[in-house]
Design a protein around this motif. Structure first.
Motif, short mmCIF file in Angstrom:
data_model
loop_
_atom_site.label_atom_id
_atom_site.label_comp_id
_atom_site.label_asym_id
_atom_site.label_seq_id
_atom_site.Cartn_x
_atom_site.Cartn_y
_atom_site.Cartn_z
N VAL A 214 30.14 44.96 55.73
CA VAL A 214 29.15 45.08 54.65
C VAL A 214 29.73 44.37 53.44
O VAL A 214 30.92 44.05 53.41
CB VAL A 214 28.88 46.56 54.23
N TYR A 215 28.88 44.13 52.44
CA TYR A 215 29.45 43.88 51.12
C TYR A 215 28.85 44.89 50.17
O TYR A 215 27.72 45.37 50.39
CB TYR A 215 29.29 42.43 50.65
N ILE A 216 29.65 45.26 49.17
CA ILE A 216 29.11 46.14 48.14
C ILE A 216 28.93 45.29 46.89
O ILE A 216 29.62 44.29 46.70
CB ILE A 216 30.00 47.36 47.86
N PHE A 217 27.94 45.66 46.08
CA PHE A 217 27.73 44.91 44.84
C PHE A 217 27.42 45.88 43.71
O PHE A 217 27.02 47.02 43.93
CB PHE A 217 26.60 43.88 44.99
N ILE A 218 27.63 45.37 42.51
CA ILE A 218 27.21 46.13 41.33
C ILE A 218 26.73 45.12 40.29
O ILE A 218 27.34 44.07 40.10
CB ILE A 218 28.34 47.05 40.80
N VAL A 219 25.58 45.42 39.68
CA VAL A 219 25.02 44.56 38.63
C VAL A 219 25.31 45.22 37.30
O VAL A 219 24.96 46.39 37.10
CB VAL A 219 23.49 44.38 38.82
N THR A 220 25.96 44.50 36.40
CA THR A 220 26.32 45.07 35.10
C THR A 220 25.71 44.23 33.97
O THR A 220 25.50 43.03 34.13
CB THR A 220 27.86 45.09 34.91
N ALA A 221 25.45 44.90 32.85
CA ALA A 221 25.03 44.16 31.65
C ALA A 221 26.26 43.49 31.06
O ALA A 221 27.32 44.12 30.96
CB ALA A 221 24.41 45.13 30.65
N GLU A 222 26.16 42.23 30.71
CA GLU A 222 27.31 41.49 30.18
C GLU A 222 26.87 40.70 28.94
O GLU A 222 26.79 39.46 28.98
CB GLU A 222 27.86 40.53 31.26
N PRO A 223 26.56 41.42 27.84
CA PRO A 223 26.09 40.70 26.66
C PRO A 223 27.10 39.65 26.21
O PRO A 223 28.30 39.93 26.16
CB PRO A 223 25.93 41.81 25.60
N GLY A 224 26.59 38.44 25.94
CA GLY A 224 27.47 37.36 25.48
C GLY A 224 28.21 36.64 26.60
O GLY A 224 28.98 35.73 26.35
N ASN A 225 28.01 37.08 27.83
CA ASN A 225 28.64 36.44 29.00
C ASN A 225 30.16 36.27 28.84
O ASN A 225 30.69 35.15 28.88
CB ASN A 225 27.98 35.07 29.24
N PRO A 226 30.88 37.39 28.67
CA PRO A 226 32.33 37.27 28.44
C PRO A 226 33.06 36.73 29.67
O PRO A 226 32.64 36.97 30.80
CB PRO A 226 32.76 38.72 28.18
N ARG A 227 34.12 35.96 29.42
CA ARG A 227 34.94 35.46 30.54
C ARG A 227 35.77 36.62 31.07
O ARG A 227 36.31 37.42 30.31
CB ARG A 227 35.88 34.34 30.07
N LYS A 228 35.92 36.73 32.38
CA LYS A 228 36.71 37.82 32.95
C LYS A 228 38.04 37.26 33.44
O LYS A 228 38.05 36.21 34.11
CB LYS A 228 35.97 38.44 34.15
N PRO A 229 39.16 37.93 33.16
CA PRO A 229 40.44 37.43 33.67
C PRO A 229 40.49 37.52 35.20
O PRO A 229 40.25 38.59 35.76
CB PRO A 229 41.48 38.38 33.03
N GLU A 230 40.75 36.39 35.85
CA GLU A 230 40.61 36.35 37.32
C GLU A 230 41.54 37.33 38.04
O GLU A 230 41.19 37.88 39.07
CB GLU A 230 40.85 34.93 37.82
N ASP A 231 42.74 37.54 37.45
CA ASP A 231 43.69 38.42 38.14
C ASP A 231 43.36 39.91 37.93
O ASP A 231 44.03 40.78 38.48
CB ASP A 231 45.12 38.11 37.69
N GLN A 232 42.32 40.18 37.12
CA GLN A 232 41.95 41.59 36.84
C GLN A 232 40.61 41.97 37.49
O GLN A 232 40.12 43.08 37.28
CB GLN A 232 41.78 41.80 35.33
N LEU A 233 40.02 41.03 38.22
CA LEU A 233 38.65 41.27 38.69
C LEU A 233 38.52 42.53 39.54
O LEU A 233 37.52 43.24 39.47
CB LEU A 233 38.14 40.05 39.47
N HIS A 234 39.53 42.81 40.35
CA HIS A 234 39.46 44.00 41.23
C HIS A 234 39.45 45.28 40.39
O HIS A 234 38.71 46.22 40.67
CB HIS A 234 40.59 44.00 42.25
N ILE A 235 40.26 45.29 39.33
CA ILE A 235 40.34 46.49 38.48
C ILE A 235 39.03 46.66 37.72
O ILE A 235 38.45 47.76 37.67
CB ILE A 235 41.53 46.36 37.49
N LEU A 236 38.54 45.54 37.19
CA LEU A 236 37.28 45.61 36.42
C LEU A 236 36.10 46.01 37.30
O LEU A 236 35.23 46.78 36.89
CB LEU A 236 37.01 44.25 35.75
N MET A 237 36.10 45.49 38.54
CA MET A 237 34.99 45.85 39.44
C MET A 237 35.05 47.34 39.78
O MET A 237 34.04 48.04 39.75
CB MET A 237 34.99 44.99 40.71
N ARG A 238 36.25 47.83 40.06
CA ARG A 238 36.40 49.28 40.36
C ARG A 238 35.92 50.11 39.17
O ARG A 238 35.23 51.10 39.34
CB ARG A 238 37.85 49.61 40.69
N GLU A 239 36.32 49.70 37.96
CA GLU A 239 35.91 50.44 36.76
C GLU A 239 34.39 50.50 36.59
O GLU A 239 33.84 51.49 36.12
CB GLU A 239 36.51 49.80 35.50
#
Ligand SMILES: Cc1cc2nc3c(=O)[nH]c(=O)nc-3n(C[C@H](O)[C@H](O)[C@H](O)COP(=O)(O)OP(=O)(O)OC[C@H]3O[C@@H](n4cnc5c(N)ncnc54)[C@H](O)[C@@H]3O)c2cc1C
Length: 376
Positions: A214-239
């Protein structure tokens, strides 16, 4: 039969490959130029609504799809803690009464294999430099130093289309204020269908891709389209899953590799009618890129190629064929783009507690998916 015998397709994604298959099947020679040197289709899967399965069938690829993908008959809607709100059967497009899921790479491989088997020539690492309508054709110069003339040129080079830029000028996609995060996992036994979870801050889901994944997904509001640090994506997605409980929360704990997180800011674009100039036509995301709230982008990209293949069989001038193409495609694709954008708007209002009573996102989803089952 029209005078279109040889076509250049720019872009070998879902829309370009599907168009090549549809045209080759009708005896029209299709060549593809693809910008990437090697295919680089990202992980995670794609939902194929029943009209997409109908289109895949018309391309003659149902067996290939069923050998690798998976299908389900219901859509389950749950709250953030996993309590069932309701379940609805997936709407039927003719004999196709299921929703499909498949890894994107596998879908691409199926389309690629079929296009090659039918004789499509594909040049990798190549794109168009110059495109010009000439008498009864299109002249192109390519980045590999070659040039040629074709009876028709199809821009299927995605949301950032170079063909669109060269021929239609500056029409840019618009960021809608949301992003989607996706991650592939083993398929839990209890997941038989697509499951959506509605929280206060975000919408999430579990999408079956194969019998084991399966894949899991989550849609989040991202006002201003901030850049996400690539090495933190797993932590941010879990949060982002913090407000969720039950199965989706358990699955989100398995998000461990930042490189496997597919994060995409969501964009929308609709080129005004018509999507052609002379003998140069845009299809797929280059003409109508939609946010994925109805999971229809690939479906309508494939349908574009099918409809074009059918129309090119008619003994008519190209201009008339392209007009007919627009008659069959514009309203349908506009409907997808606009209803998807309404869903974004409503979800963002809901987040602020400002969504007027009576505006029910699930009702739009249900009505839209029903409408998309209509014949093309
Ligand atoms: C987050 C997200 C989730 C989605 N989920 C779903 C879903 O579940 N179901 C669904 O139906 N749709 C979904 N979609 C939409 C779907 O992915 C697209 O609509 C579909 O891929 C469009 O196909 P395309 O061929 O037009 O463009 P693309 O798939 O983008 O293909 C374009 C191709 O052109 C190539 N290219 C780019 N520039 C050039 C150039 N200058 N020259 C030559 N080649 C070039 C690219 O490398 C690529 O191979 C989703 C979209 C997003 C953003």
């Amino acid at each position: 039969m029209s005078d279109v015998k040889k076509v250049l397709i720019v872009g070998g994604g879902i829309g370009g490959l599907a168009a090549a298959i549809a045209l080759q099947k009708k005896g029209i020679k299709a060549e593809i130029v693809e910008l990437q040197k090697e295919w680089n289709v990202y992980g995670v899967g794609i939902i194929l609504q029943s009209n997409a399965l109908r289109a895949i069938d018309e391309l003659g690829l149902t067996e290939e799809f069923l050998a690798s993908g998976t299908t389900g008959s219901f859509l389950h809607i749950r709250d953030s803690q996993g309590n069932m709100i309701f379940e609805a059967p997936t709407p039927s497009s003719g004999k196709f009464n299921k929703t499909g899921g498949i890894p994107r790479r596998v879908l691409h491989q199926i389309l690629y294999n079929a296009a090659i088997q039918l004789g499509t020539k594909i040049r990798m690492g190549t794109t168009v430099e110059v495109i010009k309508n000439i008498d009864n054709g299109v002249y192109v110069e390519l980045t590999d130093g070659t040039s040629g003339t074709y009876d028709l040129l199809i821009g299927a080079d995605g949301v950032k289309s170079k063909v669109r830029k060269l021929v239609f000028g500056d029409i840019e996609p618009v960021f809608v204020g949301q992003a989607v995060w996706r991650y592939s996992l083993n398929r839990p036994k209890e997941v038989e269908n697509i499951i959506m979870f509605y929280g206060q801050k975000a919408k999430a889901g579990i999408i079956p891709m194969t019998k084991d994944s399966v894949y899991i997904f989550i849609v989040t509001a991202e006002p201003g389209n901030p850049r996400k640090p690539e090495d933190q994506l797993h932590i941010l997605m879990r949060e982002a899953f913090k407000e969720f409980g039950g199965l989706i929360a358990e699955l989100s704990e398995q998000i461990s590799d930042p490189k496997e997180v597919i994060y995409r800011p969501l964009e929308t674009l609709l080129v005004e009618n018509p999507w052609y100039r002379g003998r140069i036509l845009l299809i797929g995301d280059s003409a109508h890129a939609t946010v994925p709230h109805l999971a229809q982008g690939a479906a309508i990209a494939i349908e574009d190629g099918l409809v074009l293949g059918q129309l090119l069989q008619q003994d008519l001038p190209v201009e008339d064929i392209l007009k007919k193409f627009m008659n069959r495609r514009f309203d349908r694709c506009k409907f997808v783009v606009e209803n998807s954008n309404t869903l974004v708007k409503w979800e963002l209002l809901q987040l602020e507690g400002k969504l007027p009573k009576g505006n029910e996102p699930n009702a739009i989803v249900a009505q839209s998916l029903m409408k998309m089952t209509e014949p093309i």
